[in-house]
Design an enzyme around this catalytic site. Sequence first.
Site, PDB file in Angstrom:
ATOM      1  N   GLU A  43       0.831  -1.214   0.000  1.00  0.00           N
ATOM      2  CA  GLU A  43       0.000   0.000   0.000  1.00  0.00           C
ATOM      3  C   GLU A  43       0.864   1.262   0.000  1.00  0.00           C
ATOM      4  O   GLU A  43       1.783   1.400   0.798  1.00  0.00           O
ATOM      5  CB  GLU A  43      -0.923   0.051   1.223  1.00  0.00           C
ATOM      6  CG  GLU A  43      -1.738   1.340   1.214  1.00  0.00           C
ATOM      7  CD  GLU A  43      -2.633   1.579   2.427  1.00  0.00           C
ATOM      8  OE1 GLU A  43      -3.321   2.617   2.433  1.00  0.00           O
ATOM      9  OE2 GLU A  43      -2.629   0.753   3.365  1.00  0.00           O
ATOM     10  N   ASP A 111       9.162   5.437  15.175  1.00  0.00           N
ATOM     11  CA  ASP A 111       9.045   6.875  14.908  1.00  0.00           C
ATOM     12  C   ASP A 111       9.407   7.604  16.205  1.00  0.00           C
ATOM     13  O   ASP A 111       8.814   7.333  17.251  1.00  0.00           O
ATOM     14  CB  ASP A 111       7.592   7.170  14.500  1.00  0.00           C
ATOM     15  CG  ASP A 111       7.343   8.649  14.202  1.00  0.00           C
ATOM     16  OD1 ASP A 111       8.320   9.425  14.161  1.00  0.00           O
ATOM     17  OD2 ASP A 111       6.163   9.021  14.022  1.00  0.00           O
ATOM     18  N   ASP A 113      10.092  11.519  17.808  1.00  0.00           N
ATOM     19  CA  ASP A 113       9.816  12.914  17.465  1.00  0.00           C
ATOM     20  C   ASP A 113      10.217  13.826  18.620  1.00  0.00           C
ATOM     21  O   ASP A 113       9.904  13.538  19.774  1.00  0.00           O
ATOM     22  CB  ASP A 113       8.299  13.032  17.215  1.00  0.00           C
ATOM     23  CG  ASP A 113       7.936  14.273  16.459  1.00  0.00           C
ATOM     24  OD1 ASP A 113       8.450  15.350  16.822  1.00  0.00           O
ATOM     25  OD2 ASP A 113       7.141  14.195  15.507  1.00  0.00           O
TER      26      ASP A 113
END
Length: 435
Positions: A43, A111, A113
């Site tokens: 995808e 991830d 941040d």
Amino acid sequence: ESSSTEVFSPELLGLYYSRLFPYHFLYDWLSYEQKTTLFSKREFSFTIEPAPGEEIYIRYQSFSTQEELTKAIMKRRPNKIDIGAIFSHPPKDHNAVQAKFHTEQRELVFDIDLTDYDDVRMCGCSGAKICNKCWTYMTMAIEIMDSGLREDFGFKHIAWFYSGRRGVHCWVSDSAARQLTNEARSALAAYFEVSLGSDKNKKVSLPYPLHPMLARSYTKLEPMFVQHVLPETGHKLLANEEHWTKLLDTLPEAAKPVRKKMAEAWKDEDSTPEEKWNTLKKHLNIFIGKNKGGNSKNAKIVSASDKMQIESWPAQTVFRQTYPRLDVNVSKMQNHLLKSPFCVHPKTGRVCVPMDVTKIESFDPFAVPTLDQLQQEIDSYTTTDGQNVTHDWQKTSLKEPFEYFQKQFLEPLRQELRKEQRDLAEQRAAQTGDF
């Protein structure tokens, strides 16, 4: 930073997608040496902006070939490209196969941040704002996560990317990582999680004694904490009386005498933040009778649980400031989308470049090229003798990070996949007697 109109525009993005975006890297990586079988079931999602301020999010895109992917990106010029899982069927057909449509594999992703570090960033930055002082938190996170994934789980094919603004993304592409179930992903993410407390309750929860992975992390993090967090040039934790008073106030109640002694001594002495930190640790150890020549009188008065709290305090302090703060939801599900490497951050115009993990301390987010810089580099490029240029990105400052990705990540991954395929073919031949 330049204003966003200069660093990001449909024209600059069009130039990047037509001349610099490394479609061949994405295809070679995500097809895993199985040509279209895996790639066509992957995808992709695009965020497009047909008119200024109007965003449209298109999920379940899929492409059979590198050419199809290239054509779609050049036509749509997405502001953002996200990559999802490999499904049982091509995602573009998901409506036709509804009930049978499910995820089959996906890289293990992380991830991290800088906005999640706002409560410890004392450099003046918060939210999306970053500087070289707080970027060191990303360096520390990568050091810990990369060594943990390699040493504790045996993963080898790990790629780190700058997110283009204020964070980093990690993609683990080993076959074993791609096959992990959601339950296994959650367990793996939990392995790296440490409860760092909340704004109201600043208590860090660490096992006593430290788990070997955490003990290793502490050994790696403490020198970086001393270098980047304690001094005036960092986050000032022990740089002046206001800050060191706050730090001393976090000592366990039972260590009050040490707190008082340090506060008085530091007022009058001209020691460095590093010396203060070492003196504080030494006095805590003496107080609980851990050092030779320790004050055994105190040690007898301090309860076992207080002793444990005092002994854990230095590690708790270092972890609260420096331990990786993961967005664990990204890592837990095969179905979670993550921004594609090599695309451009619309707010900064910076490319999501691969990061060389062996030189992570020298990575400078402000040196990452922007679209307008890349345009200038292409325009001013002059051929020099002996330079073999097959891609336009080789004419720009993308050359170093892109070649690093190709040589240090993509090539070793492809070599291992080819070896796996050869071994499998030999096994099958041996079973059927077809040598």
